[in-house]
Design an enzyme around this catalytic site. Structure first.
Site, PDB file in Angstrom:
ATOM      1  N   TYR A 145       0.841  -1.211   0.000  1.00  0.00           N
ATOM      2  CA  TYR A 145       0.000   0.000   0.000  1.00  0.00           C
ATOM      3  C   TYR A 145       0.870   1.254   0.000  1.00  0.00           C
ATOM      4  CZ  TYR A 145      -3.673   3.213   1.741  1.00  0.00           C
ATOM      5  OH  TYR A 145      -4.559   4.265   1.913  1.00  0.00           O
ATOM      6  N   GLU A 147       4.140   1.804  -0.625  1.00  0.00           N
ATOM      7  CA  GLU A 147       5.015   2.025  -1.784  1.00  0.00           C
ATOM      8  C   GLU A 147       4.199   2.223  -3.057  1.00  0.00           C
ATOM      9  OE1 GLU A 147       8.086   2.750  -1.746  1.00  0.00           O
ATOM     10  OE2 GLU A 147       8.644   2.176   0.275  1.00  0.00           O
ATOM     11  N   GLY A 148       3.053   1.546  -3.142  1.00  0.00           N
ATOM     12  CA  GLY A 148       2.156   1.769  -4.295  1.00  0.00           C
ATOM     13  C   GLY A 148       1.713   3.221  -4.347  1.00  0.00           C
ATOM     14  N   ASN A 190     -14.249  -0.733  13.768  1.00  0.00           N
ATOM     15  CA  ASN A 190     -14.150  -1.916  14.643  1.00  0.00           C
ATOM     16  C   ASN A 190     -14.637  -1.604  16.056  1.00  0.00           C
ATOM     17  OD1 ASN A 190     -13.122  -3.629  12.744  1.00  0.00           O
ATOM     18  ND2 ASN A 190     -11.184  -4.034  13.787  1.00  0.00           N
ATOM     19  N   PHE A 191     -14.095  -0.525  16.654  1.00  0.00           N
ATOM     20  CA  PHE A 191     -14.436  -0.220  18.055  1.00  0.00           C
ATOM     21  C   PHE A 191     -15.929   0.086  18.207  1.00  0.00           C
ATOM     22  CE2 PHE A 191      -9.978   1.350  19.718  1.00  0.00           C
ATOM     23  CZ  PHE A 191      -9.466   0.090  19.472  1.00  0.00           C
ATOM     24  N   GLN A 209      -0.106   3.695  20.878  1.00  0.00           N
ATOM     25  CA  GLN A 209       0.145   4.282  19.545  1.00  0.00           C
ATOM     26  C   GLN A 209      -0.940   5.324  19.258  1.00  0.00           C
ATOM     27  OE1 GLN A 209      -1.155   1.277  20.090  1.00  0.00           O
ATOM     28  NE2 GLN A 209      -2.213   0.391  18.350  1.00  0.00           N
ATOM     29  N   ASP A 273       3.304  -1.357  12.284  1.00  0.00           N
ATOM     30  CA  ASP A 273       2.208  -0.454  12.637  1.00  0.00           C
ATOM     31  C   ASP A 273       2.808   0.870  13.141  1.00  0.00           C
ATOM     32  OD1 ASP A 273      -0.943  -1.187  13.403  1.00  0.00           O
ATOM     33  OD2 ASP A 273      -0.144   0.521  14.517  1.00  0.00           O
ATOM     34  N   PRO A 274       2.516   2.001  12.483  1.00  0.00           N
ATOM     35  CA  PRO A 274       3.142   3.260  12.917  1.00  0.00           C
ATOM     36  C   PRO A 274       2.791   3.612  14.368  1.00  0.00           C
ATOM     37  CG  PRO A 274       2.153   3.512  10.747  1.00  0.00           C
ATOM     38  CD  PRO A 274       1.706   2.178  11.263  1.00  0.00           C
ATOM     39  N   ARG A 277       1.098   9.471  14.604  1.00  0.00           N
ATOM     40  CA  ARG A 277       0.768  10.131  13.342  1.00  0.00           C
ATOM     41  C   ARG A 277      -0.052  11.379  13.634  1.00  0.00           C
ATOM     42  NH1 ARG A 277      -2.132   6.314   9.680  1.00  0.00           N
ATOM     43  NH2 ARG A 277      -0.174   5.317   9.189  1.00  0.00           N
TER      44      ARG A 277
HETATM   45  P1  NAD Z   1     -12.621   2.038   0.577  1.00  0.00           P
HETATM   46  O1  NAD Z   1     -11.983   0.693   0.612  1.00  0.00           O
HETATM   47  O2  NAD Z   1     -13.934   2.213   1.277  1.00  0.00           O
HETATM   48  O3  NAD Z   1     -12.818   2.538  -0.921  1.00  0.00           O
HETATM   49  C1  NAD Z   1     -11.964   2.175  -1.971  1.00  0.00           C
HETATM   50  C2  NAD Z   1     -12.826   1.944  -3.216  1.00  0.00           C
HETATM   51  O4  NAD Z   1     -11.982   1.607  -4.318  1.00  0.00           O
HETATM   52  C3  NAD Z   1     -13.803   0.775  -3.041  1.00  0.00           C
HETATM   53  O5  NAD Z   1     -15.073   1.146  -3.516  1.00  0.00           O
HETATM   54  C4  NAD Z   1     -13.185  -0.337  -3.893  1.00  0.00           C
HETATM   55  O6  NAD Z   1     -14.133  -1.274  -4.368  1.00  0.00           O
HETATM   56  C5  NAD Z   1     -12.530   0.477  -4.986  1.00  0.00           C
HETATM   57  N1  NAD Z   1     -11.428  -0.232  -5.649  1.00  0.00           N
HETATM   58  C6  NAD Z   1     -10.399  -0.902  -5.063  1.00  0.00           C
HETATM   59  N2  NAD Z   1      -9.588  -1.420  -5.997  1.00  0.00           N
HETATM   60  C7  NAD Z   1     -10.096  -1.057  -7.207  1.00  0.00           C
HETATM   61  C8  NAD Z   1      -9.716  -1.290  -8.554  1.00  0.00           C
HETATM   62  N3  NAD Z   1      -8.624  -1.989  -8.845  1.00  0.00           N
HETATM   63  N4  NAD Z   1     -10.485  -0.768  -9.545  1.00  0.00           N
HETATM   64  C9  NAD Z   1     -11.600  -0.046  -9.255  1.00  0.00           C
HETATM   65  N5  NAD Z   1     -12.025   0.192  -7.999  1.00  0.00           N
HETATM   66  C10 NAD Z   1     -11.278  -0.309  -6.987  1.00  0.00           C
HETATM   67  O7  NAD Z   1     -11.539   3.061   1.149  1.00  0.00           O
HETATM   68  P2  NAD Z   1     -11.686   4.632   1.472  1.00  0.00           P
HETATM   69  O8  NAD Z   1     -11.431   4.810   2.904  1.00  0.00           O
HETATM   70  O9  NAD Z   1     -12.935   5.148   0.873  1.00  0.00           O
HETATM   71  O10 NAD Z   1     -10.420   5.204   0.687  1.00  0.00           O
HETATM   72  C11 NAD Z   1     -10.551   5.878  -0.556  1.00  0.00           C
HETATM   73  C12 NAD Z   1      -9.189   6.376  -1.006  1.00  0.00           C
HETATM   74  O11 NAD Z   1      -8.679   7.305  -0.050  1.00  0.00           O
HETATM   75  C13 NAD Z   1      -8.146   5.270  -1.145  1.00  0.00           C
HETATM   76  O12 NAD Z   1      -7.342   5.536  -2.269  1.00  0.00           O
HETATM   77  C14 NAD Z   1      -7.324   5.395   0.111  1.00  0.00           C
HETATM   78  O13 NAD Z   1      -6.002   4.958  -0.074  1.00  0.00           O
HETATM   79  C15 NAD Z   1      -7.391   6.895   0.375  1.00  0.00           C
HETATM   80  N6  NAD Z   1      -7.186   7.180   1.811  1.00  0.00           N
HETATM   81  C16 NAD Z   1      -8.183   6.932   2.711  1.00  0.00           C
HETATM   82  C17 NAD Z   1      -7.952   7.170   4.065  1.00  0.00           C
HETATM   83  C18 NAD Z   1      -9.020   6.922   5.109  1.00  0.00           C
HETATM   84  O14 NAD Z   1      -8.740   7.096   6.299  1.00  0.00           O
HETATM   85  N7  NAD Z   1     -10.239   6.574   4.754  1.00  0.00           N
HETATM   86  C19 NAD Z   1      -6.700   7.642   4.484  1.00  0.00           C
HETATM   87  C20 NAD Z   1      -5.716   7.860   3.532  1.00  0.00           C
HETATM   88  C21 NAD Z   1      -5.971   7.638   2.196  1.00  0.00           C
HETATM   89  N1  UDP Z   2      -6.234  -1.050  15.748  1.00  0.00           N
HETATM   90  C1  UDP Z   2      -6.627  -1.611  16.952  1.00  0.00           C
HETATM   91  N2  UDP Z   2      -7.722  -2.417  16.948  1.00  0.00           N
HETATM   92  C2  UDP Z   2      -8.460  -2.681  15.833  1.00  0.00           C
HETATM   93  C3  UDP Z   2      -8.053  -2.092  14.605  1.00  0.00           C
HETATM   94  C4  UDP Z   2      -6.916  -1.287  14.598  1.00  0.00           C
HETATM   95  O1  UDP Z   2      -6.006  -1.387  18.003  1.00  0.00           O
HETATM   96  O2  UDP Z   2      -9.455  -3.424  15.933  1.00  0.00           O
HETATM   97  C5  UDP Z   2      -5.055  -0.131  15.736  1.00  0.00           C
HETATM   98  C6  UDP Z   2      -4.032  -0.410  14.636  1.00  0.00           C
HETATM   99  O3  UDP Z   2      -3.091  -1.387  15.049  1.00  0.00           O
HETATM  100  C7  UDP Z   2      -3.404   0.958  14.465  1.00  0.00           C
HETATM  101  C8  UDP Z   2      -4.559   1.927  14.745  1.00  0.00           C
HETATM  102  O4  UDP Z   2      -5.522   1.186  15.481  1.00  0.00           O
HETATM  103  O5  UDP Z   2      -2.406   1.176  15.438  1.00  0.00           O
HETATM  104  C9  UDP Z   2      -5.203   2.473  13.476  1.00  0.00           C
HETATM  105  O6  UDP Z   2      -5.524   1.388  12.637  1.00  0.00           O
HETATM  106  P1  UDP Z   2      -6.287   1.541  11.246  1.00  0.00           P
HETATM  107  O7  UDP Z   2      -6.231   0.203  10.581  1.00  0.00           O
HETATM  108  O8  UDP Z   2      -7.609   2.162  11.455  1.00  0.00           O
HETATM  109  O9  UDP Z   2      -5.432   2.621  10.429  1.00  0.00           O
HETATM  110  P2  UDP Z   2      -3.873   2.738  10.054  1.00  0.00           P
HETATM  111  O10 UDP Z   2      -3.061   1.800  10.879  1.00  0.00           O
HETATM  112  O11 UDP Z   2      -3.794   2.424   8.599  1.00  0.00           O
HETATM  113  O12 UDP Z   2      -3.563   4.148  10.383  1.00  0.00           O
END
Ligand code: NAD
Ligand code: UDP
Length: 311
Positions: A145, A147-148, A190-191, A209, A273-274, A277
């Protein structure tokens, strides 16, 4: 003026809010999704709208569409889902960026990339400004994720320099709210779901964290403002709420607001796990006149209402 806007990942959590907002603002919206983590339920109310179109497509494959603006969100965002098929995750970020940038180049469209605070990895600089280059493992389980998304940013800036494509790069920090998938695996959903069901709250690690959580409406405002910003402003720009909480503080708040009897149980901290942030948002304030308006308590109350209805 009515614009034709493409939202990839439009059936996901963030994408469905964005499609709704763009339609309400009077635009035509094409929502493109392969439904890997997205759900038709998230956009079912939009289907009858005369200016809404749904396209089932995987961004790993090229497609030709005539549009004025593109928001590229397609990518699973929750660790359990992006780690489920890590090769597909990297392909989605990298090939998805190329395919969407090619559309932007052909149509002369403006394109916004949904990047992430994960480009900073497990940060050694705190809080994180956009100038920080990050501390990311290239070999760990989050790398597909992180690096992508980093490579997608590189492609955006190369299309900008090499082909003159108008780009906007937003680095999104942890966002939560209605339309999150209850089984998504991210901490806020989740919570809340665990607390509402009276199940144990799963704390990974010791809960010290930190994360900084922003409510979805603040993010959508930031995305719209960035797309409308002056053409020379490319970002990257952080959009997030600087209020920082430990996961233990979050769990206690959720238990209090749901009036739950759930107990906290401890599970191992996932690899890489960071530990902390927090966004630095001076650039967003200056360039976009943007700052978050909804605090964690108010955002959690709105989210709890939603999850009560759907579970
Ligand atoms: P999400 O998983 O709810 O939404 C992602 C959407 O992309 C889904 O509808 C999924 O079906 C679609 N998708 C996945 N792979 C696909 C593909 N190959 N082709 C077409 N559609 C595809 O996640 P989200 O929280 O809504 O995140 C949306 C964007 O925002 C993502 O790019 C994510 O990396 C970015 N982002 C979100 C957060 C967050 O906290 N929600 C934080 C940082 C970045
Ligand atoms: N986490 C947790 N319990 C859960 C899900 C996540 O303690 O049921 C922790 C996870 O290990 C991380 C933080 O909550 O430290 C945020 O996790 P999330 O997956 O929401 O986002 P990200 O780690 O991508 O910031």
């Amino acid at each position: 003026m009515k614009k034709k806007v493409l939202v990839t990942g439009g059936a996901g959590f963030v994408g469905s809010h964005l499609c709704r907002r763009l339609l309400n603002d009077g635009n035509e919206v094409i929502c493109l999704d392969n439904f890997f983590t997205g759900n038709k339920e998230n956009i079912i109310d939009l289907l009858p709208h005369p200016y809404f179109e749904l396209v089932r497509h995987d961004v790993q494959e090229p497609i030709l569409l005539e549009v004025d603006e593109i928001y590229n969100l397609a990518c699973p965002a929750s660790p359990p889902y992006y780690q489920y098929d890590p090769v597909a995750t990297t392909r989605t970020s990298v090939l998805g960026a190329i395919n969407m940038l090619d559309i932007a180049r052909k149509c002369n469209a403006k394109i916004l990339q949904a990047s992430t605070s994960e480009v900073y990895g497990d940060p050694e600089v705190h809080p994180q400004p956009e100038t920080y280059r990050g501390s990311v493992s290239t070999t760990g389980i989050r790398a597909c994720y992180d690096e992508g998304k980093r490579c997608a940013e590189t492609l955006f800036f190369d299309y900008y320099r090499q082909y003159g494509v108008e780009i906007k790069v937003i680095r999104i920090f942890n966002t939560y709210g209605p339309y999150m998938n209850p089984d998504d695996g991210r901490v806020v959903s989740n919570f809340i779901v665990q607390a509402l069901k009276g199940k144990d709250i799963t704390m990974y690690g010791d809960g010290t964290q930190t994360r900084s959580f922003q409510y979805i409406d603040d993010l959508i405002d930031g995305m719209i403002k960035l797309m409308a910003s002056r053409s020379e402003f490319t970002g990257p720009v952080n959009i997030g709420n600087p209020d920082e909480f430990t996961m233990l503080e979050l769990a206690k708040k959720v238990i209090e607001l749901t009036d739950s009897k759930s107990k906290i149980i401890y599970k191992p901290l996932p690899q890489d796990d960071p530990l902390q942030r927090q966004p630095m948002i001076d650039l967003a304030k200056k360039e976009l006149d943007w700052y978050p308006k909804i605090n964690l308590r108010d955002g959690l109350v709105k989210s709890i209402e939603y999850f009560k209805k759907i579970i």
